[in-house]
Design a protein around this motif. Sequence first.
Motif, short mmCIF file in Angstrom:
data_model
loop_
_atom_site.label_atom_id
_atom_site.label_comp_id
_atom_site.label_asym_id
_atom_site.label_seq_id
_atom_site.Cartn_x
_atom_site.Cartn_y
_atom_site.Cartn_z
N SER A 291 0.84 -1.19 0.00
CA SER A 291 0.00 0.00 0.00
C SER A 291 0.88 1.24 0.00
N ALA A 292 0.31 2.37 -0.41
CA ALA A 292 1.09 3.60 -0.57
C ALA A 292 1.73 4.06 0.74
N ASP A 293 1.07 3.78 1.87
CA ASP A 293 1.63 4.17 3.16
C ASP A 293 2.53 3.11 3.76
N GLY A 294 2.69 1.97 3.08
CA GLY A 294 3.58 0.91 3.53
C GLY A 294 3.05 0.07 4.66
N ARG A 295 1.80 0.27 5.04
CA ARG A 295 1.26 -0.44 6.21
C ARG A 295 0.69 -1.82 5.87
N TYR A 296 0.34 -2.05 4.60
CA TYR A 296 -0.31 -3.30 4.24
C TYR A 296 0.34 -3.89 2.98
N LEU A 297 0.35 -5.22 2.95
CA LEU A 297 0.90 -5.96 1.83
C LEU A 297 -0.19 -6.85 1.25
N GLU A 298 -0.50 -6.66 -0.03
CA GLU A 298 -1.45 -7.53 -0.72
C GLU A 298 -0.69 -8.67 -1.37
N VAL A 299 -1.23 -9.90 -1.26
CA VAL A 299 -0.64 -11.07 -1.89
C VAL A 299 -1.70 -11.73 -2.78
N THR A 300 -1.38 -11.89 -4.05
CA THR A 300 -2.26 -12.60 -4.99
C THR A 300 -1.86 -14.06 -5.02
N VAL A 301 -2.77 -14.94 -4.63
CA VAL A 301 -2.51 -16.39 -4.59
C VAL A 301 -3.37 -17.06 -5.65
N VAL A 302 -2.75 -17.67 -6.65
CA VAL A 302 -3.50 -18.30 -7.73
C VAL A 302 -4.30 -19.49 -7.22
N ASN A 303 -3.75 -20.25 -6.27
CA ASN A 303 -4.50 -21.30 -5.57
C ASN A 303 -5.05 -22.38 -6.51
N GLY A 304 -4.32 -22.69 -7.58
CA GLY A 304 -4.78 -23.74 -8.49
C GLY A 304 -5.83 -23.30 -9.49
N SER A 305 -6.21 -22.03 -9.49
CA SER A 305 -7.31 -21.57 -10.34
C SER A 305 -6.91 -21.42 -11.81
N SER A 306 -5.61 -21.49 -12.11
CA SER A 306 -5.17 -21.44 -13.51
C SER A 306 -5.06 -22.82 -14.14
N ALA A 307 -5.22 -23.87 -13.34
CA ALA A 307 -5.05 -25.24 -13.82
C ALA A 307 -6.23 -25.68 -14.67
N ASN A 308 -6.03 -26.75 -15.41
CA ASN A 308 -7.12 -27.36 -16.17
C ASN A 308 -8.23 -27.79 -15.20
N PRO A 309 -9.49 -27.47 -15.50
CA PRO A 309 -10.58 -27.80 -14.58
C PRO A 309 -10.69 -29.26 -14.22
N VAL A 310 -10.13 -30.18 -15.02
CA VAL A 310 -10.20 -31.61 -14.69
C VAL A 310 -8.99 -32.04 -13.88
N SER A 311 -8.05 -31.13 -13.63
CA SER A 311 -6.85 -31.47 -12.89
C SER A 311 -7.15 -31.55 -11.39
N ALA A 312 -6.38 -32.40 -10.71
CA ALA A 312 -6.52 -32.50 -9.25
C ALA A 312 -6.09 -31.22 -8.56
N GLN A 313 -5.30 -30.40 -9.23
CA GLN A 313 -4.83 -29.15 -8.65
C GLN A 313 -5.83 -28.00 -8.79
N PHE A 314 -6.88 -28.20 -9.60
CA PHE A 314 -7.78 -27.10 -9.94
C PHE A 314 -8.59 -26.62 -8.74
N SER A 315 -8.70 -25.31 -8.65
CA SER A 315 -9.61 -24.67 -7.70
C SER A 315 -10.44 -23.66 -8.48
N PRO A 316 -11.73 -23.52 -8.17
CA PRO A 316 -12.56 -22.57 -8.91
C PRO A 316 -12.33 -21.12 -8.50
N PHE A 317 -11.45 -20.88 -7.55
CA PHE A 317 -11.21 -19.50 -7.12
C PHE A 317 -9.76 -19.33 -6.69
N GLY A 318 -9.31 -18.09 -6.79
CA GLY A 318 -8.02 -17.71 -6.22
C GLY A 318 -8.24 -17.03 -4.89
#
Length: 397
Positions: A291-318
């Motif tokens: 964040s601009a004031d340095g107080r907070y850190l955002e982390v984007t976690v893909v969480n398997g949501s980029s995987a093929n939907p039939v893959s065991a790694q797939f998640s419908p959300f990040g």
Amino acid sequence: MKSSTIGLAFVGLALGLSATAASAQLAISANDGKQPRLGQVPSDVKPDNVTVIDLGHYPPKVIGKVDVPVSMIGPPTIVGVAPDSSFAIVTNGQKFDPANPTKFILDDTVSVIDLKDPTNPQVIQTIKAGDGASGVAINRAGTLALVAATGEGTISVYSIKSKTLTLVDKLQLDAKAGPVDVNIAPDGKTALVTQRRGNGMWRLAIQGTKVTDTGVMYGTGGNPYGSVIGLDGRYAYNTNLLGTLPPAGTPERRGPGGPARIGTVTAVDLKTNKIVNTVEVGPTPEHVALSADGRYLEVTVVNGSSANPVSAQFSPFGLMQVYRVNGPTLTLVAQAQTGQWGQGATWSNDGRTILLQGAVAREIEVYRFDGKSLKRDMAATLKFDTRPGAISTARSR
């Protein structure tokens, strides 16, 4: 109306428009029109482009666009915005293979975009860096830019004058480790380089336009991806796609429902050159944004949501996670489920709005943050016909 009065009216209108453009907080989004979902063949190809988003008002809105080659494969840090938001630098790490238009090869294109009129951005310079040009950083003085090239293992060093980049040097690092992102400390004297195929970050020294390898390497974890440095320059925070490397003979930490490894965010003390904290955040932490004031850190976690939907790694959300920053200590204060294949994120200057790029749905999600919770504003979602893959403001890094 007299001609002099008409002239004054037009001058007043022009000044008003200039003032509006100057006061707008600009977020620059790089959008890939050629990249299919992972594992698929490219189809419905559209021109890559960069869009200018007014983040200074709510809800955010797209106010400008220009076609320019970009790639979302790589860290969401291929956009650098000048400290005064007068121009942006974007890189392109891959292009279609002329011999086989269904496949990609490395590219080395770097484009400079003039933002004098953010409603009509213009490409004013196109140059070549190393193959696999990816992460880009501009110092706080707006006089130096660095570009990491994953393919050839280099950091290109450019001086900046009047919005023009001039190559000063090219620093050769270990090409096998694949330098993928570069970040410059607030004082402009240090740069950190993450290793796409390695297990740590290099520390570089900067003196004017001379950039040298200090020989210091931080073993942060498996496949470090992106980084950000705190406002006081003491601590750096980076993502590790493959998380903590386990000791020989011990099992790896895996994600739920599949073989994905648990990614981490690491805090490095740049004064003592020691790793002082490691936090498990989930499978594939794609991006970190302070964040601009340095107080907070955002982390984007893909969480398997980029995987093929039939893959065991797939998640419908990040996942979007927000941590309170206290030096090396990161405390989770909010988490929200997001769309699939999350990419870059950036904050509004007041810390109340976060933009998150969603590559599968081709949109930028808008979240409101009150210091305790995250809430997505569905009505504010920005829609695209290309895949948003990197985003930055003048205060992002």
